[in-house]
Design a protein around this motif. Structure first.
Motif, short mmCIF file in Angstrom:
data_model
loop_
_atom_site.label_atom_id
_atom_site.label_comp_id
_atom_site.label_asym_id
_atom_site.label_seq_id
_atom_site.Cartn_x
_atom_site.Cartn_y
_atom_site.Cartn_z
N LEU A 47 0.79 -1.22 0.00
CA LEU A 47 0.00 0.00 0.00
C LEU A 47 0.83 1.28 0.00
CD1 LEU A 47 -2.74 1.31 0.04
CD2 LEU A 47 -2.87 0.93 2.51
N VAL A 48 1.67 1.46 1.00
CA VAL A 48 2.43 2.71 1.11
C VAL A 48 3.41 2.86 -0.05
CG1 VAL A 48 4.18 3.90 2.49
CG2 VAL A 48 2.17 2.95 3.60
N TYR A 49 4.05 1.76 -0.45
CA TYR A 49 5.00 1.82 -1.56
C TYR A 49 4.30 2.24 -2.86
CZ TYR A 49 8.23 -0.73 1.48
OH TYR A 49 9.05 -1.11 2.52
N TYR A 50 3.11 1.71 -3.10
CA TYR A 50 2.37 2.07 -4.31
C TYR A 50 1.95 3.54 -4.28
CZ TYR A 50 -1.39 2.17 -7.78
OH TYR A 50 -2.18 2.50 -8.86
N LEU A 51 1.57 4.02 -3.12
CA LEU A 51 1.13 5.42 -3.00
C LEU A 51 2.25 6.40 -3.29
CD1 LEU A 51 -1.10 5.11 0.20
CD2 LEU A 51 -1.89 5.62 -2.11
N VAL A 52 3.49 6.11 -2.85
CA VAL A 52 4.60 7.05 -3.07
C VAL A 52 5.34 6.79 -4.38
CG1 VAL A 52 4.93 7.36 -0.58
CG2 VAL A 52 6.32 5.68 -1.81
N ALA A 71 5.05 11.24 1.29
CA ALA A 71 5.04 10.24 2.36
C ALA A 71 4.00 10.55 3.43
CB ALA A 71 6.43 10.13 2.98
N THR A 72 3.81 11.86 3.73
CA THR A 72 2.83 12.23 4.75
C THR A 72 1.41 11.84 4.31
OG1 THR A 72 2.83 14.46 3.79
CG2 THR A 72 4.16 14.11 5.78
N THR A 73 1.09 12.09 3.04
CA THR A 73 -0.24 11.72 2.54
C THR A 73 -0.41 10.21 2.51
OG1 THR A 73 -0.23 13.69 1.13
CG2 THR A 73 -1.86 12.00 0.62
N ALA A 74 0.65 9.51 2.05
CA ALA A 74 0.59 8.05 2.00
C ALA A 74 0.38 7.45 3.38
CB ALA A 74 1.86 7.50 1.37
N THR A 75 1.10 8.00 4.38
CA THR A 75 0.96 7.50 5.75
C THR A 75 -0.44 7.78 6.29
OG1 THR A 75 3.32 7.84 6.16
CG2 THR A 75 1.90 7.65 8.09
N ALA A 76 -0.99 8.94 5.95
CA ALA A 76 -2.34 9.28 6.39
C ALA A 76 -3.35 8.30 5.79
CB ALA A 76 -2.69 10.71 6.00
N ILE A 77 -3.23 8.01 4.50
CA ILE A 77 -4.15 7.08 3.84
C ILE A 77 -4.02 5.69 4.45
CG2 ILE A 77 -4.65 5.88 1.66
CD1 ILE A 77 -3.85 8.51 0.24
N TYR A 78 -2.79 5.25 4.65
CA TYR A 78 -2.55 3.94 5.26
C TYR A 78 -3.17 3.87 6.65
CZ TYR A 78 0.05 0.35 7.81
OH TYR A 78 0.38 -0.71 8.62
N SER A 79 -2.94 4.90 7.47
CA SER A 79 -3.44 4.91 8.85
C SER A 79 -4.97 4.90 8.87
CB SER A 79 -2.90 6.12 9.61
OG SER A 79 -1.49 6.10 9.67
N VAL A 80 -5.58 5.73 8.02
CA VAL A 80 -7.04 5.79 7.98
C VAL A 80 -7.61 4.46 7.51
CG1 VAL A 80 -9.01 6.86 6.81
CG2 VAL A 80 -7.16 8.28 7.69
N GLN A 318 2.70 1.50 12.71
CA GLN A 318 3.61 2.20 11.79
C GLN A 318 4.64 1.25 11.19
OE1 GLN A 318 4.97 6.29 12.81
NE2 GLN A 318 3.69 6.05 14.63
N GLY A 319 4.59 -0.02 11.60
CA GLY A 319 5.45 -1.02 10.97
C GLY A 319 5.17 -1.15 9.49
N GLY A 320 3.94 -0.82 9.06
CA GLY A 320 3.59 -0.90 7.65
C GLY A 320 3.68 0.44 6.93
N SER A 321 4.06 1.49 7.63
CA SER A 321 4.16 2.82 6.99
C SER A 321 5.54 3.44 7.24
CB SER A 321 3.04 3.74 7.49
OG SER A 321 3.05 3.83 8.90
N THR A 322 5.75 4.02 8.41
CA THR A 322 7.02 4.69 8.71
C THR A 322 8.22 3.74 8.57
OG1 THR A 322 5.83 6.12 10.27
CG2 THR A 322 8.23 6.10 10.40
N LEU A 323 8.12 2.56 9.19
CA LEU A 323 9.23 1.60 9.11
C LEU A 323 9.39 1.06 7.69
CD1 LEU A 323 8.86 -0.44 12.44
CD2 LEU A 323 10.55 1.31 11.91
N SER A 324 8.27 0.87 6.99
CA SER A 324 8.35 0.36 5.61
C SER A 324 9.08 1.34 4.70
CB SER A 324 6.94 0.11 5.06
OG SER A 324 6.38 -1.04 5.63
N LEU A 325 8.78 2.62 4.82
CA LEU A 325 9.45 3.61 3.98
C LEU A 325 10.94 3.69 4.32
CD1 LEU A 325 6.71 6.40 4.04
CD2 LEU A 325 7.36 4.97 2.09
#
Length: 505
Positions: A47-52, A71-80, A318-325
């Protein structure tokens, strides 16, 4: 599929098939859940990789073809998105109890999830966001009801096989979650995004086929609607839903007509809802005059644990967002000359869960025999301090990386620390939720527990929407400190919280 995992029962007839000594229906539910988790975690790994992808915040040399978001928008979408999956578990349980019954709800959920992954496999933003909505709704419908059907297989709560059956069932979750990033993640991130999403759809299709073929082995109670809506109630619900849908259609129609619509018009309301709804649900239960004095006291104690859990999931997810990036941009992608996809890090948590869960189960029993097992409150405090420690550790490779890359072992260590924290808090949270639930809300409290995940993820989503970069040293240190302070606070006030919990330990 199920038949290969079954064996003859030790029953007097000698002919009844079982699944590792459990009712044969467990094989159906095990495989359905395994494939559903395979599809969910595979898509989540991408998810996050595709968004960025294709944008300024994508890793150098990464595959293009994504949505080129910051990255901020991608993380927001992932979190929501993750928060909505858990938020939908409550209405999912309601549909199973009052509209379709558990079996029909899971069947419909499977088709909805598969449709969502197929939408994600199409290029463009419109099918992408439609796919996310479908997967979130379908996952919520399935999550609450498939566990209910596992319970139906046993003869009440005192059946000695019951706990073991749920243990086997949750192994299916972790097997699916472990395999998904290795297969779907690698194909999607390294070769073709949409092929990866299509593989997720295939995984759900296999799970759905398994479920439909094996429904004959499920308990007949799974087909019943425990508390069906009356005709008057059904009419009232449909009227309210139609009114809300109409109001939203008019409001967003005006926004679009004025040319003012941006993605935040969708993300901000969802994020705020994910914070307000958990609070509203807890307040509604707490203010219910039907609750006894003891139940009121237990709810006061439970609120402490709920807030603690929300802080925990704020960091953990955030293991799937911040740590993934960070894994993609700042971590080397090979060990001993063997290259791997950054999505593989997402397989570490289920791997560590499968490896460490038996160890923790043995440890708690060993300490209990010595009369030294930590109580629920101390375990919560341990989980919070440990999850905070994982982000304090994260600061080290962030400082080391600079313009270069760090060893993969840093992330391996961080994910392992987080899993240890999870094993201290998550199983205990599920257990204490059932023990502290007021009698009137006994069937709803598991959904309330999942709202802690919603609240934690929506907090990080709100930070991202406000433009806060979650990979900054300051914010990482702040979150780590919040978790550690919350853990220490619960530990310091453990006697007060224990008194509120009554006889629950």
């Amino acid at each position: 599929m199920a038949s290969s995992l079954t064996k003859d029962s030790a029953s007097t007839t000698g002919s009844e098939k079982t699944f590792f000594g459990h009712p044969r229906g467990l094989a159906t539910l095990f495989m359905t859940e395994m494939w559903e988790r395979f599809s969910y975690y595979g898509m989540r790994a991408l998810l996050v990789y595709y968004l960025v992808s294709g944008g300024a915040d994508a890793a150098t040399g990464a595959q293009g073809g994504g949505l080129a978001m910051r990255a901020t928008t991608a993380t927001a979408i992932y979190s929501v998105y993750v928060s909505m999956v858990y938020l939908m578990a409550m209405p999912g349980g309601w549909f199973g109890d009052r509209v379709w019954g558990a079996r029909k709800t899971v069947t419909i959920a499977g088709f909805v999830i598969m449709s969502g992954h197929l939408a994600l496999a199409l290029p463009g933003q419109a099918p992408f966001f439609a796919g996310l909505v479908l997967v979130a709704v379908g996952s919520g419908l399935l999550k609450a009801n498939i566990s209910t059907m596992v319970g139906h297989l046993y003869e009440g709560p005192d059946d000695p096989r019951r706990d073991g059956g749920f243990t086997v069932f949750y192994m299916g979750i972790n097997l699916g979650a472990f395999a998904a990033p290795l297969v779907i993640g690698t194909v999607g991130k390294e070769h073709n995004w949409h092929l990866g999403f299509a593989l997720a759809a295939l995984g759900m299709a296999l799970g759905l086929a398994q479920f439909l073929l094996g429904t004959k082995h499920l308990d007949p109670k799974s087909s019943l609607v425990p508390n069906p809506l009356s005709a008057e109630e059904r009419k009232g619900v449909l009227t309210k839903v139609a009114a809300v849908v109409a109001a939203l259609a008019v409001f967003y129609g005006v926004v679009v007509a004025l040319g003012a619509y941006t993605l935040n018009w969708a993300l901000v309301p969802l994020t705020l809802a994910g914070l307000i709804i958990p609070i509203a649900v807890l307040v509604r239960i707490k203010r219910d005059k039907d609750l006894s004095t003891t139940e009121q006291s237990k709810m006061n104690g439970y609120i402490w644990l709920f807030v603690a859990a929300a802080v925990f999931w704020m960091i953990y997810d955030q293991g799937g967002s911040t740590l993934s990036l960070f894994a993609d941009a700042k971590t080397t992608d090979n060990v001993g000359g063997i290259h791997f996809s950054a999505t593989w890090y997402q397989s570490l948590n289920p791997l560590f869960v499968m490896a460490l869960a038996p160890v923790f189960a043995w440890l708690w029993l060993w300490l209990a025999r010595k009369n030294q097992e930590p109580n629920t409150i101390v375990k919560f405090a341990m989980g919070l301090v440990i999850i905070g420690a994982s982000f304090f550790v994260f600061i080290v490779p962030m400082n080391m990386a600079g313009d270069g890359k760090v060893s993969p072992m840093w992330l391996v260590s961080i994910y392992m620390i987080q899993t240890i924290g999870e094993l201290c808090l998550s199983p205990v949270g599920l257990s204490v939720t059932t023990k502290m639930a007021p009698q009137k809300y006994a069937s709803q409290m598991m959904g309330v527990w999942f709202l802690a995940v919603t609240a934690g993820d929506c907090f990080t989503g709100l930070l991202s929407l406000a433009g806060v970069s979650l990979d900054g040293l300051g914010i990482i240190a702040m979150e780590a400190s919040m978790a550690a302070v919350a853990g220490l606070a619960i530990y310091m006030y453990r006697k007060n919280v224990k008194a509120l919990m009554g006889g629950v330990h």
